[in-house]
Write a protein that holds these residues in place. Structure first.
Motif, PDB file in Angstrom:
ATOM      1  N   UNK A   6      11.213   2.440  10.198  1.00  0.00           N
ATOM      2  CA  UNK A   6      11.416   3.605   9.348  1.00  0.00           C
ATOM      3  C   UNK A   6      11.355   3.176   7.884  1.00  0.00           C
ATOM      4  N   UNK A   7      10.424   3.749   7.151  1.00  0.00           N
ATOM      5  CA  UNK A   7      10.271   3.446   5.733  1.00  0.00           C
ATOM      6  C   UNK A   7      11.221   4.345   4.953  1.00  0.00           C
ATOM      7  N   UNK A   8      12.129   3.734   4.222  1.00  0.00           N
ATOM      8  CA  UNK A   8      13.077   4.495   3.414  1.00  0.00           C
ATOM      9  C   UNK A   8      12.375   5.062   2.184  1.00  0.00           C
ATOM     10  N   UNK A   9      12.760   6.277   1.822  1.00  0.00           N
ATOM     11  CA  UNK A   9      12.179   6.940   0.658  1.00  0.00           C
ATOM     12  C   UNK A   9      12.673   6.289  -0.628  1.00  0.00           C
ATOM     13  N   UNK A  10      11.943   6.547  -1.689  1.00  0.00           N
ATOM     14  CA  UNK A  10      12.309   6.059  -3.023  1.00  0.00           C
ATOM     15  C   UNK A  10      12.094   7.201  -4.007  1.00  0.00           C
ATOM     16  N   UNK A  11      12.511   6.993  -5.242  1.00  0.00           N
ATOM     17  CA  UNK A  11      12.247   8.017  -6.259  1.00  0.00           C
ATOM     18  C   UNK A  11      10.750   8.260  -6.385  1.00  0.00           C
ATOM     19  N   UNK A  12       9.973   7.180  -6.254  1.00  0.00           N
ATOM     20  CA  UNK A  12       8.511   7.309  -6.366  1.00  0.00           C
ATOM     21  C   UNK A  12       7.936   8.142  -5.229  1.00  0.00           C
ATOM     22  N   UNK A  13       8.353   7.859  -3.984  1.00  0.00           N
ATOM     23  CA  UNK A  13       7.815   8.623  -2.857  1.00  0.00           C
ATOM     24  C   UNK A  13       8.268  10.080  -2.913  1.00  0.00           C
ATOM     25  N   UNK A  14       9.478  10.316  -3.417  1.00  0.00           N
ATOM     26  CA  UNK A  14       9.983  11.684  -3.540  1.00  0.00           C
ATOM     27  C   UNK A  14       9.343  12.449  -4.691  1.00  0.00           C
ATOM     28  N   UNK A  15       8.706  11.732  -5.624  1.00  0.00           N
ATOM     29  CA  UNK A  15       8.052  12.399  -6.755  1.00  0.00           C
ATOM     30  C   UNK A  15       6.712  13.000  -6.350  1.00  0.00           C
ATOM     31  N   UNK A  80       6.803   6.057   8.826  1.00  0.00           N
ATOM     32  CA  UNK A  80       7.264   5.329  10.008  1.00  0.00           C
ATOM     33  C   UNK A  80       6.088   4.730  10.771  1.00  0.00           C
ATOM     34  N   UNK A  81       6.407   3.769  11.591  1.00  0.00           N
ATOM     35  CA  UNK A  81       5.513   3.253  12.622  1.00  0.00           C
ATOM     36  C   UNK A  81       6.313   3.236  13.916  1.00  0.00           C
ATOM     37  N   UNK A  82       5.655   3.468  15.017  1.00  0.00           N
ATOM     38  CA  UNK A  82       6.252   3.209  16.331  1.00  0.00           C
ATOM     39  C   UNK A  82       5.396   2.122  16.960  1.00  0.00           C
ATOM     40  N   UNK A  83       6.056   1.015  17.281  1.00  0.00           N
ATOM     41  CA  UNK A  83       5.344  -0.130  17.845  1.00  0.00           C
ATOM     42  C   UNK A  83       5.928  -0.483  19.206  1.00  0.00           C
ATOM     43  N   UNK A  84       5.129  -1.114  20.023  1.00  0.00           N
ATOM     44  CA  UNK A  84       5.549  -1.560  21.358  1.00  0.00           C
ATOM     45  C   UNK A  84       5.437  -3.074  21.387  1.00  0.00           C
ATOM     46  N   UNK A  85       6.595  -3.737  21.344  1.00  0.00           N
ATOM     47  CA  UNK A  85       6.648  -5.195  21.271  1.00  0.00           C
ATOM     48  C   UNK A  85       7.636  -5.730  22.304  1.00  0.00           C
TER      49      UNK A  85
END
Length: 139
Positions: A6-15, A80-85
């Protein structure tokens, strides 16, 4: 084992800022590595919360809808990514290779039927639903 990175948001991504051509190319190469290794099941970036909504539940059948944007950036998800490892350690190794300069990625195991023990009885029904979903989305 399936894991969600899960990639956490940032001020940049929220802009609503669009990644640069170089950032997109780097991410494309990373995604190609995941696919070539046979571990990628799904992955996407998410648009800023200003284009989303939350549905809050207050007892059976009672809901409230809150339109974005949402203020607590540190609690938001930007992709996000969903991976199978084979293990959490392998998921961590893949996460370490994400071409980010800054940020945070949370790794969570996707719940499987065996995680619920003997109390999980609807496995056959769940399997049938997953088969139907897969059939509906065949290209």
């Amino acid at each position: 084992m399936r894991f969600m990175m899960i990639v956490k948001a940032s001020e940049e991504s929220e802009s609503g800022a669009v990644p640069s051509e170089q950032e997109l190319a780097e991410m494309g190469r990373y995604n190609e590595e995941l696919v070539k290794a046979g571990v990628m099941l799904d992955g996407n970036g998410l648009l800023e919360t200003a284009k989303g909504a939350k549905v809050q539940y207050h007892g059976k059948g009672k809901t409230t809808v809150v339109d974005g944007p949402f203020t607590e950036t540190k609690e938001l998800i930007a992709g996000y990514w969903i991976i199978d490892v084979k293990s959490k350690d392998e998921a961590i190794e893949w996460a370490r290779r994400i071409p980010f300069a800054e940020g945070e990625v949370e790794i969570r195991k996707v719940a499987e039927a065996e995680d619920f023990g003997d109390s999980y009885t609807p496995k056959e029904a769940e399997d049938k639903l997953r088969e139907k979903i897969a059939e509906q989305h065949k290209s």
